[in-house]
Motif scaffolding. Structure first.
Motif, PDB file in Angstrom:
ATOM      1  N   LYS A   8       0.814  -1.219   0.000  1.00  0.00           N
ATOM      2  CA  LYS A   8       0.000   0.000   0.000  1.00  0.00           C
ATOM      3  C   LYS A   8       0.845   1.266   0.000  1.00  0.00           C
ATOM      4  CE  LYS A   8      -4.138  -1.910   2.211  1.00  0.00           C
ATOM      5  NZ  LYS A   8      -5.132  -1.701   3.291  1.00  0.00           N
ATOM      6  N   SER A   9       1.956   1.241   0.701  1.00  0.00           N
ATOM      7  CA  SER A   9       2.812   2.427   0.739  1.00  0.00           C
ATOM      8  C   SER A   9       4.214   2.029   1.161  1.00  0.00           C
ATOM      9  CB  SER A   9       2.260   3.488   1.695  1.00  0.00           C
ATOM     10  OG  SER A   9       2.304   3.022   3.040  1.00  0.00           O
ATOM     11  N   TYR A  11       7.626   4.374   2.387  1.00  0.00           N
ATOM     12  CA  TYR A  11       8.248   5.688   2.530  1.00  0.00           C
ATOM     13  C   TYR A  11       9.496   5.597   3.397  1.00  0.00           C
ATOM     14  CZ  TYR A  11       5.374   5.848   6.825  1.00  0.00           C
ATOM     15  OH  TYR A  11       4.775   5.568   8.025  1.00  0.00           O
ATOM     16  N   GLN A 191       2.435  -3.246   9.027  1.00  0.00           N
ATOM     17  CA  GLN A 191       3.441  -2.237   8.751  1.00  0.00           C
ATOM     18  C   GLN A 191       4.762  -2.744   9.306  1.00  0.00           C
ATOM     19  OE1 GLN A 191       4.527   0.313  11.433  1.00  0.00           O
ATOM     20  NE2 GLN A 191       5.729   1.646  10.113  1.00  0.00           N
ATOM     21  N   ARG A 201      11.685   0.879  -2.314  1.00  0.00           N
ATOM     22  CA  ARG A 201      10.626   0.804  -3.327  1.00  0.00           C
ATOM     23  C   ARG A 201      11.082   0.033  -4.564  1.00  0.00           C
ATOM     24  NH1 ARG A 201       5.906   3.389  -4.250  1.00  0.00           N
ATOM     25  NH2 ARG A 201       6.222   4.718  -2.412  1.00  0.00           N
TER      26      ARG A 201
END
Length: 218
Positions: A8-9, A11, A191, A201
């Motif tokens: 989902k993400s 960072y 997470q 990424r």
């Protein structure tokens, strides 16, 4: 067990949230010669600690913080060596004892900020992802990395160094150190925090993939 993973993400972090406590800051202030740290307002502790650290030479400051945090894991000679190496290299990515990487990262970043960049700037990755096909939210760090295997590109360092446990039922104790934090969220969402050197990424071929966890051998 086969799972569907959806990233989902991803960072970048320059610190692990809540790694250092106010009690740590007070104790470190004392180690740097400021005995009244417990009289400082919590919101001012970090600033005061950075000021105290900056009064020392970078390698001396590193030695003090390393001793405070890792004296049970490293001897004086190892701490002295690391205190000098930290100024040149990202030891939190290279040190052979991977169970210390999380702590070396946090020490490095504390010193990086206190000395305005005299230490290398290391990075961590925060990855939020959902898992479908699991009956519960109780997945271990080993489970997660095994499930990630099919989604990571061939150049990923974890995949290259730990190919056997990632793809078989072999035990994978190193996973406990490779993943620094693993938190369960709502709706089968997790997470994790790890070194950006290990997973970033670009490590993922796709943001959604099917993974498989083979039962670990007894």
């Amino acid at each position: 067990m086969k799972l569907n993973i959806k990233i989902k993400s991803i960072y970048t972090l320059d610190e692990i949230p809540n790694y250092w406590t106010n009690q740590d800051y007070v104790a470190l202030l004392a180690a740097f010669g400021f005995a009244d740290g417990n009289t400082i307002k919590p919101e001012n502790l970090t600033e005061m600690l950075f000021m105290a650290i900056a009064d020392y030479e970078p390698n001396e400051a590193a030695q003090i913080v390393l001793t405070y945090k890792l004296s049970n894991d490293l001897n004086e000679g190892q701490i002295d060596q690391l205190s000098n190496e930290m100024l040149l290299d990202k030891v939190c990515e290279e040190y052979p004892e991977i169970h210390l990487h999380k702590h070396l990262f946090s020490i490095n970043q504390l010193l990086y900020k206190a000395f305005n960049g005299k230490f290398p700037n290391a990075k961590a990755s925060s990855i939020q992802f959902s898992v479908l096909g699991n009956d519960s939210n109780e997945l271990s760090k080993s489970d997660i990395l095994k499930a990630f295997n099919s989604g990571l590109n061939e150049s990923n360092i974890i995949k290259r160094l730990f190919g056997e446990p990632m793809t078989t039922g072999a035990k994978f104790p190193e996973a406990e150190s490779l993943i620094w934090e693993l938190n369960t969220k709502e709706d089968s969402t997790f997470q994790l925090i790890t070194s950006e050197y290990l997973i970033d990424r670009e490590s993922f071929i796709n943001m959604e993939f099917d993974g498989e966890i083979l039962n670990e051998e007894e």
